[in-house]
Structures are given as structure tokens and as C-alpha cells.
Design an enzyme around this catalytic site. Structure first.
Site, PDB file in Angstrom:
ATOM      1  N   HIS A 100     -35.925 -27.898  -7.526  1.00  0.00           N
ATOM      2  CA  HIS A 100     -36.028 -28.076  -8.978  1.00  0.00           C
ATOM      3  C   HIS A 100     -34.905 -28.999  -9.461  1.00  0.00           C
ATOM      4  CE1 HIS A 100     -34.498 -27.163 -12.985  1.00  0.00           C
ATOM      5  NE2 HIS A 100     -35.746 -26.927 -13.348  1.00  0.00           N
ATOM      6  N   ASN A 101     -33.699 -28.743  -9.006  1.00  0.00           N
ATOM      7  CA  ASN A 101     -32.565 -29.550  -9.460  1.00  0.00           C
ATOM      8  C   ASN A 101     -32.637 -30.986  -8.937  1.00  0.00           C
ATOM      9  OD1 ASN A 101     -31.785 -27.075 -10.446  1.00  0.00           O
ATOM     10  ND2 ASN A 101     -29.637 -27.391  -9.996  1.00  0.00           N
ATOM     11  N   SER A 139     -33.045 -21.248 -13.915  1.00  0.00           N
ATOM     12  CA  SER A 139     -32.883 -22.552 -14.539  1.00  0.00           C
ATOM     13  C   SER A 139     -33.192 -22.489 -16.017  1.00  0.00           C
ATOM     14  CB  SER A 139     -33.799 -23.599 -13.906  1.00  0.00           C
ATOM     15  OG  SER A 139     -33.728 -24.783 -14.681  1.00  0.00           O
ATOM     16  N   LYS A 154     -35.092 -23.469  -6.149  1.00  0.00           N
ATOM     17  CA  LYS A 154     -34.230 -23.850  -7.288  1.00  0.00           C
ATOM     18  C   LYS A 154     -33.516 -25.176  -6.979  1.00  0.00           C
ATOM     19  CE  LYS A 154     -31.812 -24.089 -10.945  1.00  0.00           C
ATOM     20  NZ  LYS A 154     -30.402 -24.003 -10.972  1.00  0.00           N
ATOM     21  N   GLU A 162     -34.944 -32.640 -11.081  1.00  0.00           N
ATOM     22  CA  GLU A 162     -34.276 -32.850 -12.384  1.00  0.00           C
ATOM     23  C   GLU A 162     -33.430 -34.142 -12.349  1.00  0.00           C
ATOM     24  OE1 GLU A 162     -32.167 -29.267 -13.759  1.00  0.00           O
ATOM     25  OE2 GLU A 162     -30.507 -30.574 -14.302  1.00  0.00           O
TER      26      GLU A 162
END
Ligand code: 2AM
Length: 512
Positions: A207-208, A132, A204, A211
Site C-alpha cells: 500500500h505504501n 493506514s 500495508k 502511495e
């Protein structure tokens, strides 16, 4: 052209991320063999930027495989999905061997990574790593979330640690990647072994998902300042600039401050955001996070809300039409006549409290997934590697690392004394903002859903008792009782009975 194995690592897929990651590796002294399906792109790349001998351009995969030292480490950075499998098959044909490590650094679905690791086990060591940080992150230091066989990780570790973003060991603040044109040595790298098979890609994805909600919350703060206070873009930008020097200090807040103060190139008297069409796209990782939350039965309502907010934004024509027919409260601008400074401060508190809930949801998902997939995730380290390089990098993440360091088995982030304290401090303002949004007809789904999450989670009793009554009434789904041990199920013969009779059902209740 390469005739012998000279490269430390190979990289396939020279789109923006691939090119930048290749250059980043080369900067750190690794010789990188590069290949792209469309050869011209590779040629142009090499012609444009070959740092002193750092890149080896390969026109075929065979050439690429031959150019890399054994055991080969080959990074794939192509479009997620079928292309990854295609490239892996082509690599086998090109001579990849069982000891070679093939690393998918794209945004792959974690279940694909689990499947691929098994499927290709006899032909290579398949490894998945989340990356990222976008284009600049890839070039100057991304946050990297590797998952796969621990032995493969030992081989990849030196490269990952070299290219990842670095943070200060004491403060956790991101360090400059380059000083005087040279990569920074020292600092704590924003990468750590996450776990086996799909763990890296799963983290990940979370994480997104975070986000998405982080961005949506910032958007709502902007919308409230604009709608309630009639503030203009650059003025709001200044507020974000101020916020960026406090607890909200983060990459997303910082770029928001810049974006809001950016003049429009076509109408230089105006500001760019006022000319940007209000429809947002999505590439799927937020949707995956939300679908996974539903599949596992974990409330991550704010993350899902952020995805739905983008879906709502995409209905531009419908919204424009509906705005003429569906009336809300009169839109006065500014509609708030109280103290402006106080209101701005309240929006800040609402944003911070909502952010705590959003991250709590993300970490709850990881906690559940580790049970499902038998991973042992280290939440303190996961938060730590998000402190630099990635899109959600923020001062806030150090607090999450601290929380999980204090208590490894923290049940919910909101229960950590620091975060609990922050919510206690901010919640009157948070409620005020949600009330004002509702009273004034300003859509603030993320603020509202985060508050609903907080109030739901802290409710010892929710109205699901009535819901269970309904389910038992129409479908004989049974219910548990407050005055009986858990796991004991009851059913009532509902309306036909003049005198209700309770039946005890052994075993568990049914569907719907
Ligand atoms: P291209 O330049 O030949 O299109 C992002 O799409 C990157 O993935 C590009 O480098 C693209 O190569 C590559 N890519 C997409 N699909 C691919 C496939 N099936 N095989 C190899 N590379 C692919």
C-alpha cells in the site's frame, strides 16, 4: 487507575496514531486501557480527552495488563523496529500470558512480524496489523490490514470492523464516519483478514509503495502543467478538482487540489506550494517495497522510480549547482503552443495509464510474495479494503476489486478487459506526454518508467537475447535457444573459433 480487569483492549504508545486509534475504539464502545512510556503524555491525554469513561489511564505496563479482560488484546503503536521487541519483552515481565493477543499496529517490516510471531509463540499470540489513513484515518476510520493466527483474528475482528473506515456496499464509496456526532453503523468495513504471520504488514508495505508512486505521478502531472503550459498553482489546483470528479476521483487528487489552492500564510498574495522547499523525505516503506521487488525479481520499476525521485529531490544543493551547467532544451514558458485543453486532457490520460501500471506492479509483488510465504491473498478484498480510510483510497480501487472478482487468477491487472481498454484509450496521449516531457527536458521519471513497463510487458521479444549472448561471451553463462525446448542450455566457444561449435550444457545456467 485500574484495580480490576475492566478494559476490552489495551493500547501502548500514545503518539498521534495511538491517541487517535484509542479515541476511535472508545467511540465505538470499547473500554481502552492506555499506556505510554513517558507517563506525562498519558496523563495529559486522559485529562484532555476522556470520552465518557472510555479510557483507562495506566502508569505502568503491569497496571495495563491487569486492567484488560482475558484473553487480553493489546495493541502496540510504537516506533517500528527494536522498540516493538522491547515493549513485548516488558509485557511478558508485566504478566502477559500465552493466550493473550499482542498486536503490532505500527509500520513494521513484515519479516520482523514473521520472526516475532515465531519467537514469541510460547509466550503470547503475536499478531501484525497494518493501519493506514494517517491521523484522521486512525481517529475516524482507517483501512486495516490484519495478519496472524486466524483464531486471534476472531477475537480482534469486532474491534477492527467497528473502528475501520466504511464504504457503501453498492458503490464502494467511502461513507462519512460520523453523522450528528455519532459513529455510522452499517457500510462495509475496510478491513479483512489478510493472511497468516506477516501478510498484513506486507500488504500495508505494498500500500505504501503504491502511495509513493501515486504521489509522484500527481507531482509529475503538476510539473508538466507548470512547465509546458506555464500554469500557476491555483489554476492547476482547479484542474485537479475537475479530475477528482471523474475516474481519478481519490483522496490524493482531492488534497492536491486543496494544497495547490492554499494561499501562503507568510506571503498571503502568493501560494503555499511555491514556498515549500522541493526536497522530500521518506520513512522507508517505499524503499522496502522496492528492495523486496529486487529480491524477488519482480519488475516494479515505477514504484522504485518514485523512491529514487525522492532521493533525487533530496540532492537540492547539487541540483541547484548542476542546473547552471547541464543544459537541456531552451526553457520557454509556456513551451507548448498547441491546444491547452487537449494537452491537459493528455496529461490526465498519461496519469491514469501510469497509475494502472503502478498498481499492476504492486499486485504483481503481492502475487509473488504469496508464493514465497505460502499465503493465499484475496486481491479483490485487498483492493476493496483500500477503498476507504487509507491514503490511496480512490474510485479506481473499485475497478480493481471488479477485475479480480471477474478473474481471481488474473495474471496482470493490465490484462483485465476494463484496464486494457482504458490503456488503449489513453495510450496515444500517454506517449505524447512522455515525448513532450523528453523533448522539453521536463523530468517525468514515473510517467516514463510506467510506459517502459507497459511496453516491456507487452513485448513478446526483448533484447535479452543479445544480453545472453554477451553473458555467454564473457562468462560462459550459457543461453537457451528459440528453436530448442526451454531448460536446454547452450554455450558457444566464442572468438577463438573460426568455425563456431555449439556445446549443449545439461542443467541450468550460471550467475551475473
Ligand atoms: P514516548 O512518548 O515515551 O517517547 C512514538 O515514538 C511512540 O512510541 C511514543 O508513544 C513513544 O513513547 C513510543 N516509544 C518509542 N520507543 C519506545 C520504547 N522503546 N518503549 C516504549 N515506547 C516507545
Amino acid at each position: 487507575m485500574a484495580n480490576q480487569a475492566v478494559a476490552d483492549v489495551g493500547l501502548i504508545g500514545l503518539a498521534v496514531m495511538g491517541e487517535n486509534l484509542a479515541l476511535n475504539m472508545a467511540d465505538h464502545g470499547f473500554k481502552v486501557a492506555v499506556y505510554n512510556r513517558t507517563t506525562e503524555i498519558m496523563r495529559k491525554f486522559i485529562a484532555r480527552e476522556n470520552p465518557p469513561g472510555g479510557l483507562v489511564g495506566c502508569e505502568t505496563l503491569k497496571e495495563l495488563v491487569a486492567a484488560i479482560k482475558k484473553p487480553r488484546k493489546i495493541i502496540i503503536l510504537v516506533k517500528a523496529g527494536g522498540a516493538v521487541d522491547k515493549v513485548v519483552q516488558q509485557l511478558f515481565e508485566a504478566g502477559v500470558e500465552a493466550d493473550d493477543i499482542v498486536v503490532d499496529c505500527g509500520n513494521s517490516l513484515w519479516t520482523d512480524t514473521i520472526r516475532r510471531e515465531k519467537e514469541y509463540a510460547s509466550r503470547c499470540k503475536f499478531f501484525g496489523s497494518g493501519v493506514s489513513g494517517g491521523e484522521l484515518g486512525a481517529r475516524f476510520g482507517p483501512s486495516m490490514m490484519p495478519g496472524g493466527d486466524p483464531d486471534s483474528w476472531r477475537h480482534l475482528n469486532p474491534i477492527w470492523e467497528a473502528v475501520a473506515a466504511k464504504v457503501d456496499a453498492k458503490t464502494g464509496k467511502p461513507l462519512e464516519s460520523y453523522v450528528a456526532g455519532k459513529p455510522v453503523i452499517g457500510g462495509v468495513p475496510c478491513t479483512t483478514y489478510i493472511g497468516p504471520n506477516g501478510a498484513g504488514h506486507y500488504v500495508k508495505m505494498i500500500h505504501n509503495g503504491i502511495e509513493y508512486i501515486d504521489m509522484q505521478l500527481i507531482g509529475e502531472a503538476y510539473s508538466l502543467m507548470s512547465n509546458l503550459l506555464g500554469m500557476k498553482a491555483p489554476e492547476i489546483g482547479k484542474v485537479f478538482e475537475q479530475w477528482n470528479s471523474g475516474d481519478l476521483d481519490s483522496y490524493l487528487i482531492q488534497i492536491t487540489a486543496d494544497i495547490l489552492q492554499q494561499r501562503d500564510p507568510v506571503h498571503p498574495e502568493g501560494y503555499l506550494v511555491d514556498y515549500v522547499l522541493d526536497t522530500a523525505g521518506q520513512k522507508g516503506t517505499g524503499k522496502w517495497t522496492s528492495t523486496n521487488a529486487l529480491d524477488m525479481g519482480i519488475p516494479a520499476n515505477s514504484i522504485a522510480e518514485a523512491v529514487f525521485a525522492r532521493c533525487m529531490s533530496a540532492l537540492k544543493e547539487e541540483r541547484v549547482e548542476a542546473s547552471k551547467h547541464l543544459k537541456g532544451p531552451p526553457l520557454l514558458s509556456p513551451s507548448y503552443t498547441g491546444n491547452r485543453e487537449e494537452l491537459i486532457n493528455a496529461i490526465r490520460d498519461a496519469l491514469y495509464c501510469s497509475k494502472i501500471c503502478a498498481y499492476a506492479q504492486g499486485f504483481q509483488l503481492m502475487r509473488e510474495a504469496q508464493k514465497e510465504y505460502k499465503w493465499v491473498l484475496n486481491f479483490a478484498e485487498i483492493a476493496a479494503i483500500w477503498r476507504g480510510g487509507c491514503i490511496i483510497r480512490a474510485r479506481f480501487l473499485q475497478k480493481i476489486t471488479d477485475a479480480y472478482t471477474r478473474n481471481k487468477s488474473l495474471v496482470n491487472l493490465m490484462l483485465d478487459p476494463y484496464f486494457n481498454g482504458q490503456i488503449q484509450q489513453g495510450q496515444a496521449n500517454w506517449r505524447k506526454i512522455v515525448s513532450l516531457a523528453a523533448a522539453n527536458g521536463v523530468a517525468a521519471p514515473a510517467f516514463m518508467s510506467a510506459l517502459a513497463y507497459y511496453d516491456g510487458y507487452r513485448s513478446a521479444r526483448l533484447p535479452a537475447n543479445l544480453l545472453q549472448g554477451q553473458r555467454d561471451y564473457f562468462g560462459a553463462h550459457t543461453y537457451e535457444r528459440t528453436d530448442a525446448p526451454r531448460g536446454k542450455f547452450f554455450h558457444l566457444d566464442w572468438p577463438e573459433q573460426t568455425r563456431p561449435q555449439i556445446t549443449i550444457i545439461p542443467g541450468s545456467g550460471g550467475g551475473h
